[in-house]
Scaffold this motif. Structure first.
Motif, short mmCIF file in Angstrom:
data_model
loop_
_atom_site.label_atom_id
_atom_site.label_comp_id
_atom_site.label_asym_id
_atom_site.label_seq_id
_atom_site.Cartn_x
_atom_site.Cartn_y
_atom_site.Cartn_z
N ILE A 93 0.83 -1.21 0.00
CA ILE A 93 0.00 0.00 0.00
C ILE A 93 0.87 1.26 0.00
N ALA A 94 1.93 1.25 0.77
CA ALA A 94 2.84 2.41 0.78
C ALA A 94 3.41 2.67 -0.61
N GLU A 95 3.79 1.60 -1.32
CA GLU A 95 4.34 1.76 -2.67
C GLU A 95 3.26 2.24 -3.65
N LEU A 96 2.04 1.73 -3.52
CA LEU A 96 0.95 2.21 -4.39
C LEU A 96 0.77 3.72 -4.22
N LEU A 97 0.80 4.18 -2.98
CA LEU A 97 0.64 5.62 -2.72
C LEU A 97 1.82 6.40 -3.29
N THR A 98 3.02 5.86 -3.16
CA THR A 98 4.21 6.51 -3.73
C THR A 98 4.09 6.62 -5.25
N LEU A 99 3.48 5.62 -5.87
CA LEU A 99 3.32 5.61 -7.33
C LEU A 99 2.16 6.49 -7.80
N GLY A 100 1.43 7.10 -6.87
CA GLY A 100 0.37 8.03 -7.25
C GLY A 100 -1.04 7.50 -7.16
N VAL A 101 -1.21 6.26 -6.72
CA VAL A 101 -2.56 5.75 -6.51
C VAL A 101 -3.12 6.45 -5.27
N VAL A 102 -4.33 6.93 -5.36
CA VAL A 102 -4.97 7.65 -4.25
C VAL A 102 -5.49 6.61 -3.25
N ALA A 103 -5.32 6.89 -1.96
CA ALA A 103 -5.70 5.95 -0.91
C ALA A 103 -7.15 5.46 -1.06
N ARG A 104 -8.07 6.35 -1.41
CA ARG A 104 -9.47 5.94 -1.53
C ARG A 104 -9.69 4.99 -2.71
N ASP A 105 -8.72 4.90 -3.62
CA ASP A 105 -8.82 3.99 -4.77
C ASP A 105 -8.12 2.66 -4.53
N VAL A 106 -7.74 2.40 -3.28
CA VAL A 106 -7.15 1.12 -2.90
C VAL A 106 -8.14 0.42 -1.97
N VAL A 107 -8.65 -0.71 -2.40
CA VAL A 107 -9.57 -1.51 -1.59
C VAL A 107 -8.79 -2.72 -1.08
N HIS A 108 -8.77 -2.90 0.25
CA HIS A 108 -7.99 -3.96 0.89
C HIS A 108 -8.95 -4.87 1.64
N LEU A 109 -9.07 -6.11 1.16
CA LEU A 109 -9.93 -7.10 1.78
C LEU A 109 -9.08 -8.24 2.33
N THR A 110 -9.57 -8.88 3.39
CA THR A 110 -8.84 -10.02 3.93
C THR A 110 -9.70 -11.28 3.86
N VAL A 111 -9.03 -12.40 3.75
CA VAL A 111 -9.66 -13.72 3.72
C VAL A 111 -8.88 -14.63 4.67
N PRO A 112 -9.46 -15.77 5.05
CA PRO A 112 -8.75 -16.64 6.00
C PRO A 112 -7.39 -17.13 5.52
N GLY A 113 -7.30 -17.64 4.30
CA GLY A 113 -6.04 -18.20 3.83
C GLY A 113 -5.88 -18.08 2.33
N ALA A 114 -4.78 -18.62 1.84
CA ALA A 114 -4.43 -18.48 0.41
C ALA A 114 -5.45 -19.14 -0.52
N LEU A 115 -6.07 -20.21 -0.10
CA LEU A 115 -7.05 -20.87 -0.97
C LEU A 115 -8.30 -20.03 -1.18
N GLU A 116 -8.57 -19.11 -0.29
CA GLU A 116 -9.74 -18.25 -0.41
C GLU A 116 -9.48 -17.01 -1.26
N GLY B 81 6.11 -7.08 -1.27
CA GLY B 81 4.98 -6.15 -1.17
C GLY B 81 5.15 -4.97 -2.12
N ARG B 82 6.35 -4.41 -2.14
CA ARG B 82 6.64 -3.31 -3.08
C ARG B 82 6.53 -3.80 -4.53
N ASP B 83 7.11 -4.96 -4.81
CA ASP B 83 7.07 -5.50 -6.17
C ASP B 83 5.63 -5.68 -6.65
N ALA B 84 4.77 -6.17 -5.78
CA ALA B 84 3.37 -6.40 -6.17
C ALA B 84 2.71 -5.09 -6.60
N ALA B 85 2.95 -4.03 -5.85
CA ALA B 85 2.38 -2.73 -6.20
C ALA B 85 2.89 -2.27 -7.56
#
Length: 154
Positions: free
Chosen positions: A39-62, A136-140
Motif C-alpha cells: 500500500i505504501a508503494e501504491l501511494l508513492t506511485l500516485g494511486v490515491v488511498a481511496r482507490d485502494v480496496v484492501h480485503l482479507t480472507v482466511p487463507g491463500a485458498l480463499e 509487497g513493493r514488487d506487487a504494487a
C-alpha cells in the motif's frame, strides 16, 4: 510493431488507477507486512488511498474467489494477491501453493485483468520475513505497470 514501445512511458504512474488487494490472514504478521509495503508503494506511485480496496480472507485458498468477485465487479484496473504459505511436513503445502496460484492465474486470464501474485511460498518463516517488504513493493509496481500496459493495448 514499429515505433516506440507501448507501455514504457509512464508505466509506473498510478494516478487514476483503482487497485484491489486481497490478503490472506494466515501467517498474519507476515501478510500484514506485505500489505503495508504494498500500500505504501501504491501511494508513492500516485494511486490515491481511496482507490485502494484492501480485503482479507482466511487463507491463500480463499484468495482466488474474492479476486474473481472483484474482477466481476469491473471497477478495478488491477488486483493484488497477498499471502504466505510456509512448507510444513505434509503435502498440504504443495496443494495450497499450486491451487492458489492456479486460481489467481485463472481469474486474471478469464477477466483480462492484471493480478500481481505476491503469495509467498517459502520453506520457513525466516525466508518469508526476508522477502515480505520487497515482494509487497514488487506487487504494487507490477499491478500499476500491468494496468497501464493493458490500458495502452488496442
Amino acid at each position: 510493431m514499429q515505433g516506440a514501445d507501448k507501455g514504457t512511458a509512464g508505466e509506473l504512474a498510478g494516478e487514476g488507477l483503482r487497485i484491489g488487494i486481497v490478503r490472506a490472514r494466515f501467517n498474519d504478521a507476515i501478510t500484514n507486512k506485505l500489505a503495508e509495503t504494498c500500500i505504501a508503494e501504491l501511494l508513492t506511485l500516485g494511486v490515491v488511498a481511496r482507490d485502494v480496496v484492501h480485503l482479507t480472507v482466511p487463507g491463500a485458498l480463499e484468495i482466488p474467489v474474492v479476486l474473481k468477485a472483484l474482477a466481476e465487479d469491473g471497477d478495478y484496473d488491477a488486483l493484488i494477491a497477498l499471502g504466505c504459505i510456509i512448507r510444513g511436513e505434509t503435502y498440504h503445502f504443495e496443494l495450497v501453493a499450486n491451487e492458489s496460484g492456479a486460481g489467481v492465474t485463472r481469474v486474471s486470464l478469464d477477466h483480462r485483468l492484471p493480478i500481481a501474485n505476491a503469495i509467498l511460498t517459502v520453506e520457513d518463516e525466516a525466508q518469508a520475513w526476508a522477502r515480505a517488504e520487497e515482494k509487497g513493493r514488487d506487487a504494487a509496481r507490477v499491478a500499476v505497470e500491468m494496468a497501464n500496459l493493458l490500458e495502452d493495448l488496442p
